[in-house]
Design an enzyme around this catalytic site. Structure first.
Site, short mmCIF file in Angstrom:
data_model
loop_
_atom_site.label_atom_id
_atom_site.label_comp_id
_atom_site.label_asym_id
_atom_site.label_seq_id
_atom_site.Cartn_x
_atom_site.Cartn_y
_atom_site.Cartn_z
N GLU A 98 0.83 -1.21 0.00
CA GLU A 98 0.00 0.00 0.00
C GLU A 98 0.86 1.26 0.00
OE1 GLU A 98 -2.38 1.59 -0.69
OE2 GLU A 98 -4.18 1.30 0.49
N ASP A 102 -4.07 4.90 6.59
CA ASP A 102 -4.56 6.09 7.29
C ASP A 102 -5.55 5.63 8.36
OD1 ASP A 102 -4.89 8.87 7.68
OD2 ASP A 102 -6.59 8.94 6.30
N VAL A 152 -0.18 14.24 2.13
CA VAL A 152 1.08 14.12 1.40
C VAL A 152 0.88 13.61 -0.04
CG1 VAL A 152 2.51 13.78 3.46
CG2 VAL A 152 1.48 11.80 2.34
P1 IMP Z 1 -7.63 4.42 4.79
O1 IMP Z 1 -8.66 3.45 4.30
O2 IMP Z 1 -8.21 5.58 5.54
O3 IMP Z 1 -6.49 3.78 5.53
O4 IMP Z 1 -7.11 5.16 3.49
C1 IMP Z 1 -6.05 4.81 2.78
C2 IMP Z 1 -6.14 5.45 1.41
O5 IMP Z 1 -6.48 6.85 1.44
C3 IMP Z 1 -4.77 5.38 0.79
O6 IMP Z 1 -4.61 4.18 0.09
C4 IMP Z 1 -4.73 6.60 -0.09
O7 IMP Z 1 -5.23 6.27 -1.37
C5 IMP Z 1 -5.65 7.59 0.56
N1 IMP Z 1 -4.88 8.59 1.34
C6 IMP Z 1 -4.85 8.70 2.70
N2 IMP Z 1 -4.04 9.71 3.08
C7 IMP Z 1 -3.54 10.25 1.95
C8 IMP Z 1 -2.60 11.34 1.70
O8 IMP Z 1 -2.07 12.01 2.61
N3 IMP Z 1 -2.32 11.60 0.39
C9 IMP Z 1 -2.86 10.89 -0.64
N4 IMP Z 1 -3.73 9.87 -0.44
C10 IMP Z 1 -4.07 9.54 0.84
MG MG Z 2 -4.07 3.72 -1.73
#
Ligand code: IMP
Ligand code: MG
Length: 181
Positions: A98, A102, A152
């Site tokens: 990945e 986040d 980022v």
């Molecule tokens: P999660 O499901 O909240 O863990 O999200 C993960 C996904 O959100 C990542 O695979 C990214 O595609 C997107 N994402 C989260 N933070 C960022 C960031 O700071 N920049 C760009 N994409 C992000």
């Molecule tokens: Mg992603």
């Protein structure tokens, strides 16, 4: 020259390269003699996966899937597979790759879904880890960098589909984010 829209560089291209090589060396050691398949989550992971795969010194297979979220908002927890893997992962040692973890919703969904397909093992390797925003716990076996709570870009990470091809990892200018959402 720093491209427009960037506040500051968090990790230079050189720092990213060195760290990815360290993680690749660890993976090569841990998976020696096993049937390793890197599974990349499109599109964010492609640059990282490519760099990682080239630095790994044992044989690897690669496959990709892509996911879509039902809402535009980050972290609402609703995820589904939009493009599935080409091949079976049964009896293979799967390393999910990945760009960033986040909230954890995306990875939790993917790990649960793929675990049901009978892999020999499953683990996660992420370029970036933002634990301060985690909502659901996911096991991160390998990570290159922990980052704080800023948006980022670069090394595959995008803002409105731009900046993925930046070699460094940079913090997006907050004023751009505020203006455009
Ligand atoms: P999660 O499901 O909240 O863990 O999200 C993960 C996904 O959100 C990542 O695979 C990214 O595609 C997107 N994402 C989260 N933070 C960022 C960031 O700071 N920049 C760009 N994409 C992000
Ligand atoms: Mg992603």
């Amino acid at each position: 020259m720093i491209p427009a829209g960037i506040e500051r560089i968090l990790f230079t291209e050189e720092q990213v390269h060195l760290r990815v090589c360290e993680v690749a060396a660890q993976i090569s050691e841990d998976y020696r003699g096993r049937d390793l398949k890197l599974v990349g989550v499109l599109k964010g992971s492609i640059f990282f996966l490519t760099q990682l795969a080239r630095a790994i010194t044992i044989p690897v297979k690669i496959d990709f899937l892509s996911i879509s979220s039902f809402s535009q908002k980050r972290g609402n927890g609703l995820v589904r597979i939009a493009k599935d893997l080409d091949d079976s992962i049964e009896d293979e040692d799967v390393l999910l790759v990945e760009d960033i973890v986040d909230t954890g919703f995306t990875i939790r969904y993917l790990m649960q879904t793929l675990a049901g397909r009978g892999p020999n093992s499953m683990a996660l390797c992420t370029l970036l880890d933002r634990t301060s925003r985690r909502i659901v716990q996911v096991p991160v076996r390998y990570r290159c960098f922990e980052i704080g709570d800023h948006f980022v870009i670069g090394c595959g990470l995008d803002y409105k589909q731009h900046y993925r091809n930046l070699g460094c990892i940079a913090v997006m200018d907050a004023s751009v984010l505020e203006k455009n959402g």
